[in-house]
Design a protein around this motif. Structure first.
Motif, PDB file in Angstrom:
ATOM      1  N   ASP A  88       0.841  -1.200   0.242  1.00 10.98           N
ATOM      2  CA  ASP A  88      -0.083   0.016  -0.303  1.00 10.98           C
ATOM      3  C   ASP A  88       1.295   1.575   0.210  1.00 10.98           C
ATOM      4  OD1 ASP A  88      -2.471   1.394   0.787  1.00 10.98           O
ATOM      5  OD2 ASP A  88      -1.230   1.919   2.652  1.00 10.98           O
ATOM      6  N   VAL A  89       2.113   1.174   0.656  1.00 10.49           N
ATOM      7  CA  VAL A  89       2.317   1.965   1.062  1.00 10.49           C
ATOM      8  C   VAL A  89       3.392   2.877  -0.371  1.00 10.49           C
ATOM      9  CG1 VAL A  89       4.747   1.681   2.462  1.00 10.49           C
ATOM     10  CG2 VAL A  89       3.883   3.882   2.462  1.00 10.49           C
ATOM     11  N   ALA A  90       4.240   1.284  -0.899  1.00  6.41           N
ATOM     12  CA  ALA A  90       4.581   1.463  -1.545  1.00  6.41           C
ATOM     13  C   ALA A  90       4.125   2.002  -3.469  1.00  6.41           C
ATOM     14  CB  ALA A  90       5.855   0.217  -2.709  1.00  6.41           C
ATOM     15  N   TRP A  91       3.171   1.253  -3.186  1.00  7.99           N
ATOM     16  CA  TRP A  91       1.990   1.947  -4.217  1.00  7.99           C
ATOM     17  C   TRP A  91       1.770   3.935  -4.021  1.00  7.99           C
ATOM     18  CZ3 TRP A  91      -3.169   3.979  -3.893  1.00  7.99           C
ATOM     19  CH2 TRP A  91      -3.748   4.378  -5.221  1.00  7.99           C
ATOM     20  N   ARG A  92       1.273   3.844  -3.584  1.00  6.74           N
ATOM     21  CA  ARG A  92       0.894   5.677  -2.864  1.00  6.74           C
ATOM     22  C   ARG A  92       2.643   6.298  -3.225  1.00  6.74           C
ATOM     23  NH1 ARG A  92      -3.552   5.929  -0.385  1.00  6.74           N
ATOM     24  NH2 ARG A  92      -4.763   3.671   0.925  1.00  6.74           N
ATOM     25  N   ALA A  93       3.281   5.587  -3.067  1.00  5.22           N
ATOM     26  CA  ALA A  93       4.657   6.054  -3.026  1.00  5.22           C
ATOM     27  C   ALA A  93       4.832   6.730  -4.296  1.00  5.22           C
ATOM     28  CB  ALA A  93       5.640   5.557  -2.215  1.00  5.22           C
ATOM     29  N   LEU A  94       4.358   5.801  -5.373  1.00  5.38           N
ATOM     30  CA  LEU A  94       4.916   5.718  -6.709  1.00  5.38           C
ATOM     31  C   LEU A  94       3.991   6.761  -6.968  1.00  5.38           C
ATOM     32  CD1 LEU A  94       6.505   2.283  -7.320  1.00  5.38           C
ATOM     33  CD2 LEU A  94       8.010   4.693  -6.678  1.00  5.38           C
ATOM     34  N   HIS A  95       3.200   6.264  -6.877  1.00  7.12           N
ATOM     35  CA  HIS A  95       1.722   7.204  -7.327  1.00  7.12           C
ATOM     36  C   HIS A  95       2.375   8.647  -8.003  1.00  7.12           C
ATOM     37  CE1 HIS A  95      -2.315   7.886  -8.901  1.00  7.12           C
ATOM     38  NE2 HIS A  95      -2.761   7.237  -8.670  1.00  7.12           N
ATOM     39  N   PRO A  96       2.352   9.178  -8.910  1.00  8.43           N
ATOM     40  CA  PRO A  96       2.433  10.497  -9.082  1.00  8.43           C
ATOM     41  C   PRO A  96       1.252  11.700  -9.025  1.00  8.43           C
ATOM     42  CG  PRO A  96       1.634   8.672 -11.764  1.00  8.43           C
ATOM     43  CD  PRO A  96       1.207   7.947 -10.434  1.00  8.43           C
ATOM     44  N   ALA A  97       0.034  10.957  -7.759  1.00  4.79           N
ATOM     45  CA  ALA A  97      -1.066  12.006  -7.740  1.00  4.79           C
ATOM     46  C   ALA A  97      -0.418  11.810  -6.046  1.00  4.79           C
ATOM     47  CB  ALA A  97      -2.579  11.792  -7.458  1.00  4.79           C
ATOM     48  N   LEU A  98       0.113  10.632  -4.977  1.00  2.00           N
ATOM     49  CA  LEU A  98       0.886  11.034  -4.031  1.00  2.00           C
ATOM     50  C   LEU A  98      -0.619  11.192  -3.418  1.00  2.00           C
ATOM     51  CD1 LEU A  98       3.530  10.719  -2.924  1.00  2.00           C
ATOM     52  CD2 LEU A  98       3.258  13.086  -2.020  1.00  2.00           C
TER      53      LEU A  98
ATOM     54  N   TYR B  19      12.436  -1.842  -1.507  1.00  2.00           N
ATOM     55  CA  TYR B  19      13.324  -0.748  -0.854  1.00  2.00           C
ATOM     56  C   TYR B  19      13.518  -0.083  -1.551  1.00  2.00           C
ATOM     57  CZ  TYR B  19      15.863  -3.541   2.794  1.00  2.00           C
ATOM     58  OH  TYR B  19      15.557  -4.268   4.160  1.00  2.00           O
ATOM     59  N   LEU B  20      13.678   0.311  -2.844  1.00  7.01           N
ATOM     60  CA  LEU B  20      13.378   1.307  -3.218  1.00  7.01           C
ATOM     61  C   LEU B  20      12.228   2.247  -3.476  1.00  7.01           C
ATOM     62  CD1 LEU B  20      14.688   2.511  -5.854  1.00  7.01           C
ATOM     63  CD2 LEU B  20      13.608   1.761  -7.760  1.00  7.01           C
ATOM     64  N   ALA B  21      11.017   1.393  -3.136  1.00  7.40           N
ATOM     65  CA  ALA B  21       9.648   2.323  -3.367  1.00  7.40           C
ATOM     66  C   ALA B  21       9.836   3.300  -1.971  1.00  7.40           C
ATOM     67  CB  ALA B  21       8.330   1.635  -3.955  1.00  7.40           C
ATOM     68  N   GLY B  22      10.586   3.172  -0.706  1.00 10.02           N
ATOM     69  CA  GLY B  22      10.633   2.922   0.429  1.00 10.02           C
ATOM     70  C   GLY B  22      11.401   4.424   0.502  1.00 10.02           C
ATOM     71  N   THR B  23      12.537   4.469  -0.316  1.00 14.05           N
ATOM     72  CA  THR B  23      13.302   5.064  -0.075  1.00 14.05           C
ATOM     73  C   THR B  23      12.784   6.476  -0.881  1.00 14.05           C
ATOM     74  OG1 THR B  23      15.270   3.707  -0.742  1.00 14.05           O
ATOM     75  CG2 THR B  23      15.942   6.002  -0.973  1.00 14.05           C
ATOM     76  N   ILE B  24      11.985   6.517  -2.409  1.00 16.03           N
ATOM     77  CA  ILE B  24      11.214   6.784  -3.037  1.00 16.03           C
ATOM     78  C   ILE B  24      10.572   8.054  -2.095  1.00 16.03           C
ATOM     79  CG2 ILE B  24      10.089   7.649  -4.902  1.00 16.03           C
ATOM     80  CD1 ILE B  24      11.008   5.802  -6.258  1.00 16.03           C
ATOM     81  N   GLY B  25       9.800   7.053  -0.961  1.00 14.98           N
ATOM     82  CA  GLY B  25       8.921   7.429  -0.819  1.00 14.98           C
ATOM     83  C   GLY B  25       9.393   8.882   0.454  1.00 14.98           C
ATOM     84  N   LEU B  26      10.446   8.217   1.400  1.00 11.35           N
ATOM     85  CA  LEU B  26      10.989   9.041   1.877  1.00 11.35           C
ATOM     86  C   LEU B  26      11.177  10.460   1.585  1.00 11.35           C
ATOM     87  CD1 LEU B  26      13.021   9.310   4.722  1.00 11.35           C
ATOM     88  CD2 LEU B  26      15.348   8.294   2.786  1.00 11.35           C
ATOM     89  N   LEU B  27      11.958  10.406  -0.034  1.00 16.65           N
ATOM     90  CA  LEU B  27      11.803  12.068  -0.886  1.00 16.65           C
ATOM     91  C   LEU B  27      10.926  12.471  -1.195  1.00 16.65           C
ATOM     92  CD1 LEU B  27      14.669   9.805  -3.135  1.00 16.65           C
ATOM     93  CD2 LEU B  27      14.998  11.383  -0.973  1.00 16.65           C
ATOM     94  N   ARG B  28       9.156  11.675  -1.970  1.00 18.64           N
ATOM     95  CA  ARG B  28       8.391  12.439  -1.558  1.00 18.64           C
ATOM     96  C   ARG B  28       7.679  12.804  -0.573  1.00 18.64           C
ATOM     97  NH1 ARG B  28       4.938  10.379  -6.175  1.00 18.64           N
ATOM     98  NH2 ARG B  28       4.486  11.987  -6.611  1.00 18.64           N
TER      99      ARG B  28
END
Lengths: 173, 102
Positions: A88-98, B19-28
């Motif tokens: 869930d958190v990976a999807w939200r982090a990668l989603h363009p709209a955050l 891990y990459l997604a977690g790091t992107i979340g950390l930045l975004r």
């Protein structure tokens, strides 16, 4: 601190302290076996017993009856929820709209204080969309940071599960 | 490459992706609390998948049990440190009159 320890030393061994000591001993022996296999148990068993006895003397907790099958079910539940949480958190982090609507939410804990509440507070941060921030009111209210308003439901599911595992009264749905 | 190695490789790559997604979340993500979500949860799954991949590669029950312990200790460290950082950030930012949740 001295008075408290002296009181504990004076009343030891009680049935509760022996139960706690036994549970810690079994848990530590299992950790030893996981790390070293069955070799060297002649050193591992006395070490586990010494650690359990010292822990019982100086930092005893409340013993709860063990339900291995319930713990197994809980492990499956936790594994599923933590994978859901990570995805869930990976999807939200990668989603363009955050897609997040973060907010703080107070959560009334109905579990007994001690190990069940400690586990709830610790594991909340690994569930989908929730992060434990702070305990208030003598461990009865947990301040939760939720990524979305509906994420708090996962805390309720975890609390019901922990109540079942520890044999505590189940919280109201 | 054997079938076991291929499956292990998939687990390792999936773990790295988390891990990459977690790091992107950390930045975004916008603040410390949201960033902690990304670090604890995504890295937890990433570490679990890497441990599964390594256990498959080793093919030994004893190594697998040690990797399971490593994952559990990693979970414990992640969740305790996340709680401590979140509590410190909350106490630093909250005005004294808003010390309670209500």
């Amino acid at each position: 601190m001295v008075t408290k320890n002296a009181h504990q030393l004076g009343t030891w061994p009680t049935a509760k302290s022996l139960a706690w000591c036994g549970q810690v001993f079994v848990a530590l022996t299992l950790v030893w076996i996981a790390l070293n296999g069955f070799e060297g148990l002649y050193a591992g068993v006395p070490a586990a017993f010494a650690a359990a006895a010292l822990g019982t003397l100086y930092a005893r907790g409340q013993p709860y009856p063990w339900h291995p099958l319930r713990w197994l079910v809980f492990a499956g539940f936790f594994l599923l929820e933590s994978v859901k949480g990570g995805t869930d958190v990976a999807w939200r982090a990668l989603h363009p709209a955050l897609k997040i609507e973060p907010e703080f939410q107070p959560y009334d804990i109905e579990l007994p204080p001690g190990l069940p509440t400690t586990l709830l507070t610790s594991l909340v941060s690994l569930l989908p969309g929730t992060l434990s921030v702070r305990l208030f009111e003598h461990e009865h209210v947990l301040n939760v940071h939720a990524l979305t308003p509906s994420a708090i439901d996962s805390v309720r599911r975890l609390e019901r599960m922990l109540g079942w595992v520890f044999g505590a009264p189940r919280p109201n749905p | 490459m054997s079938v076991e190695e291929g499956i292990a490789l998939l687990f390792l790559l999936a773990g790295c992706a988390f891990y990459l997604a977690g790091t992107i979340g950390l930045l975004r993500f916008p603040d410390v609390f949201c960033r902690l979500h990304a670090l604890t949860k995504a890295d937890n799954v990433g570490l679990g998948l890497v441990c599964v991949g390594l256990a498959l590669l080793s093919g030994q029950a004893r190594v697998a049990s040690m990797l399971l312990l490593i994952w559990l200790v990693g979970l414990l460290a992640a969740t305790v440190s996340a709680h401590l950082i979140a509590r410190h950030a909350y106490e630093r930012d909250a005005p004294p009159e808003h010390e309670g949740p209500s």
